[in-house]
Design an enzyme around this catalytic site. Structure first.
Site, PDB file in Angstrom:
ATOM      1  CG  ASN A 145      -2.202  -0.759   0.953  1.00  0.00           C
ATOM      2  OD1 ASN A 145      -3.104  -0.304   0.263  1.00  0.00           O
ATOM      3  ND2 ASN A 145      -2.276  -1.966   1.506  1.00  0.00           N
TER       4      ASN A 145
ATOM      5  CG  LEU B  54       1.076  -4.715  12.106  1.00  0.00           C
ATOM      6  CD1 LEU B  54       1.648  -6.107  12.035  1.00  0.00           C
ATOM      7  CD2 LEU B  54      -0.354  -4.687  11.567  1.00  0.00           C
TER       8      LEU B  54
ATOM      9  CG  HIS C 117      -9.440  -2.979   9.980  1.00  0.00           C
ATOM     10  ND1 HIS C 117      -8.458  -3.447  10.824  1.00  0.00           N
ATOM     11  CD2 HIS C 117     -10.400  -3.929   9.942  1.00  0.00           C
ATOM     12  CE1 HIS C 117      -8.816  -4.633  11.291  1.00  0.00           C
ATOM     13  NE2 HIS C 117      -9.994  -4.946  10.776  1.00  0.00           N
TER      14      HIS C 117
ATOM     15  CG  ASP D 211      -8.764  -1.663  14.083  1.00  0.00           C
ATOM     16  OD1 ASP D 211      -7.963  -0.990  13.422  1.00  0.00           O
ATOM     17  OD2 ASP D 211      -8.626  -2.872  14.313  1.00  0.00           O
TER      18      ASP D 211
ATOM     19  CD  GLU E 245      -5.892  -2.974   2.054  1.00  0.00           C
ATOM     20  OE1 GLU E 245      -6.218  -3.042   3.242  1.00  0.00           O
ATOM     21  OE2 GLU E 245      -4.832  -3.468   1.615  1.00  0.00           O
TER      22      GLU E 245
HETATM   23  C1  GAR Z   1      -3.230  -4.271   4.420  1.00  0.00           C
HETATM   24  O1  GAR Z   1      -4.196  -5.177   3.955  1.00  0.00           O
HETATM   25  C2  GAR Z   1      -3.820  -3.409   5.538  1.00  0.00           C
HETATM   26  O2  GAR Z   1      -5.176  -3.139   5.374  1.00  0.00           O
HETATM   27  C3  GAR Z   1      -3.600  -4.290   6.742  1.00  0.00           C
HETATM   28  O3  GAR Z   1      -2.318  -4.849   6.551  1.00  0.00           O
HETATM   29  C4  GAR Z   1      -2.108  -5.029   5.153  1.00  0.00           C
HETATM   30  C5  GAR Z   1      -0.737  -4.496   4.811  1.00  0.00           C
HETATM   31  O4  GAR Z   1      -0.382  -4.820   3.503  1.00  0.00           O
HETATM   32  N1  GAR Z   1      -3.714  -3.533   7.959  1.00  0.00           N
HETATM   33  C6  GAR Z   1      -4.167  -4.040   9.081  1.00  0.00           C
HETATM   34  O5  GAR Z   1      -4.507  -5.203   9.199  1.00  0.00           O
HETATM   35  C7  GAR Z   1      -4.262  -3.063  10.257  1.00  0.00           C
HETATM   36  N2  GAR Z   1      -5.104  -3.572  11.292  1.00  0.00           N
HETATM   37  P1  GAR Z   1       0.817  -4.080   2.792  1.00  0.00           P
HETATM   38  O6  GAR Z   1       1.980  -4.070   3.791  1.00  0.00           O
HETATM   39  O7  GAR Z   1       1.146  -4.914   1.602  1.00  0.00           O
HETATM   40  O8  GAR Z   1       0.376  -2.700   2.453  1.00  0.00           O
END
Ligand code: GAR
Length: 199
Positions: free
Chosen positions: A14, A85, A104, A145, A174
């Site tokens: 992301n 996190l 989220h 959250d 996303e």
């Molecule tokens: C994403 O899906 C984001 O929504 C999630 O972690 C992933 C990170 O992916 N976030 C959470 O779960 C927060 N509670 P990425 O590192 O490839 O962007």
């Protein structure tokens, strides 16, 4: 120009997608990536993107003051959590009121809260037999959250979908929506700043 910092703990797909979206933008720039893990793949992505990235320990995140100092050093006006996190500490919330957002990977308030991140969320959605999942973009407050919801988008969960299948669908949502939502929030802040300067 409004400078954004992205906080990420892991892969950072992301973060990369958001940085790509704003490349060449005259008003918004991703200027700093911050992680709590020195070995997170997001650092490699940052290096390729030419964006500085730094790591702070869990303790430094809990205290917050060193991070606020670093954000000020880079003139950061808006913070985006993307797969981050840890909890955001009070000094950061105080320094950036209404200017920290999170994504989220499910439809909050369901499947959220402490310990609910990444694959655990998608496992929880599948185990609950949900027919839908999606994304929630929300303001960050002192609870995991629970900040006000800004935007949600949904995807279908088929009865035979695995958590990985759901993760793929959610990631596509996303990538499609997070940059645009950030752009509209930051634009609003820039307009408010302008009005303030004109007073
Ligand atoms: C994403 O899906 C984001 O929504 C999630 O972690 C992933 C990170 O992916 N976030 C959470 O779960 C927060 N509670 P990425 O590192 O490839 O962007």
């Amino acid at each position: 120009m409004i400078h954004i910092s992205i906080f990420a703990s892991g892969s950072g797909s992301n973060a990369e997608n958001i940085a790509d979206y704003f490349r060449g933008n005259e008003d918004i720039e991703v200027s700093l990536i911050i992680s709590n893990r020195r070995d997170a793949y997001v650092h490699e992505r940052a290096r390729k993107l030419g964006i500085p990235s730094v790591t702070f320990s869990r303790e430094e995140f809990a205290v917050g003051t060193e991070i606020v100092k670093k954000l000020h050093e880079y003139n950061i006006g808006f913070i985006v959590l993307a797969g981050f996190l840890l909890k955001v500490s009070q000094p950061l919330l105080d320094a950036y009121p209404g200017r920290i957002v999170n994504i989220h990977p499910a439809l909050l308030p369901a499947h959220g809260g402490r310990g609910m991140y990444g694959d655990k969320v998608h496992r929880s959605v599948v185990d609950a037999g949900e027919k839908e999942s999606g994304i929630t973009i929300h303001y960050v407050n002192e609870h995991y959250d629970e900040g006000n919801i800004i935007f949600q988008a949904t995807c279908v969960v088929e009865t035979d979908d695995t958590p990985d299948d759901v993760a793929r669908k959610v990631h596509l949502l996303e990538y499609a929506h997070y940059p645009e939502v950030i752009a509209s929030l930051v634009k609003k802040i820039a307009e408010e700043n302008q009005q303030f300067e004109n007073k």
